[in-house]
Design an enzyme around this catalytic site. Sequence first.
Site, PDB file in Angstrom:
ATOM      1  N   HIS A  20       0.835  -1.199   0.000  1.00  0.00           N
ATOM      2  CA  HIS A  20       0.000   0.000   0.000  1.00  0.00           C
ATOM      3  C   HIS A  20       0.873   1.253   0.000  1.00  0.00           C
ATOM      4  O   HIS A  20       0.632   2.191  -0.764  1.00  0.00           O
ATOM      5  CB  HIS A  20      -0.895   0.064   1.252  1.00  0.00           C
ATOM      6  N   LYS A  44     -18.586  -4.967   6.691  1.00  0.00           N
ATOM      7  CA  LYS A  44     -17.370  -5.760   6.515  1.00  0.00           C
ATOM      8  C   LYS A  44     -16.671  -5.946   7.856  1.00  0.00           C
ATOM      9  O   LYS A  44     -16.422  -4.980   8.575  1.00  0.00           O
ATOM     10  CB  LYS A  44     -16.435  -5.059   5.519  1.00  0.00           C
ATOM     11  N   ARG A  93      -1.739  -6.494  -8.362  1.00  0.00           N
ATOM     12  CA  ARG A  93      -0.772  -7.540  -8.055  1.00  0.00           C
ATOM     13  C   ARG A  93      -0.763  -8.616  -9.127  1.00  0.00           C
ATOM     14  O   ARG A  93       0.267  -9.174  -9.433  1.00  0.00           O
ATOM     15  CB  ARG A  93      -1.093  -8.197  -6.710  1.00  0.00           C
ATOM     16  N   SER A 131      -3.467  -7.399   2.847  1.00  0.00           N
ATOM     17  CA  SER A 131      -3.813  -7.289   4.268  1.00  0.00           C
ATOM     18  C   SER A 131      -4.226  -8.647   4.827  1.00  0.00           C
ATOM     19  O   SER A 131      -3.897  -8.982   5.965  1.00  0.00           O
ATOM     20  CB  SER A 131      -4.942  -6.271   4.453  1.00  0.00           C
TER      21      SER A 131
END
Length: 168
Positions: A20, A44, A93, A131
């Site tokens: 990040h 969430k 990614r 994460s």
Amino acid sequence: MKEERVAICPGSFDPVTLGHLDIIRRSCKLFDKVIVAVLDNPEKKTAFTAEERMDMLHRCTLNLPQVEIDSFHGLLAEYARQKQAVAVVRGLRALSDFEYEFQMSLTNRNLNPNLETIFFNTQAENMFLSSSVVKQIAVFGGDISKCVPQCIMQDINDRIYAGGNKHE
């Protein structure tokens, strides 16, 4: 007078990773102001509250004066309009990231025609990093020092490895 170019780097940042930070730093080279916007979605489940994630981001970006930390809920396209942002910056990614991010960029562009999306390829050393991976390593007491900034490592280990209360 030149108009300020504002970009938004949105995400959950639960927790912020070195990947990040790489995207945030690279964004600072292209934009006058970079708003790192923590998605505050009560639906969430996160390990850290939005306020805690914002605090961690503040500590991690102290050396980046054009970075502003904020949180938002709702539509990113509308938030970008409110902040007068010209771009959303996202890191990629893998090819699987691109499919989702491409769809989201088209949706945001449909909702806010003045909003561009810029994709940064992640650095090779961060391709595996997310994460979720950080939390999984931390749960089992693994070494996360190559995954997250030193200044927040203890926060993560205290919350996740030590079995602290998860934010519901």
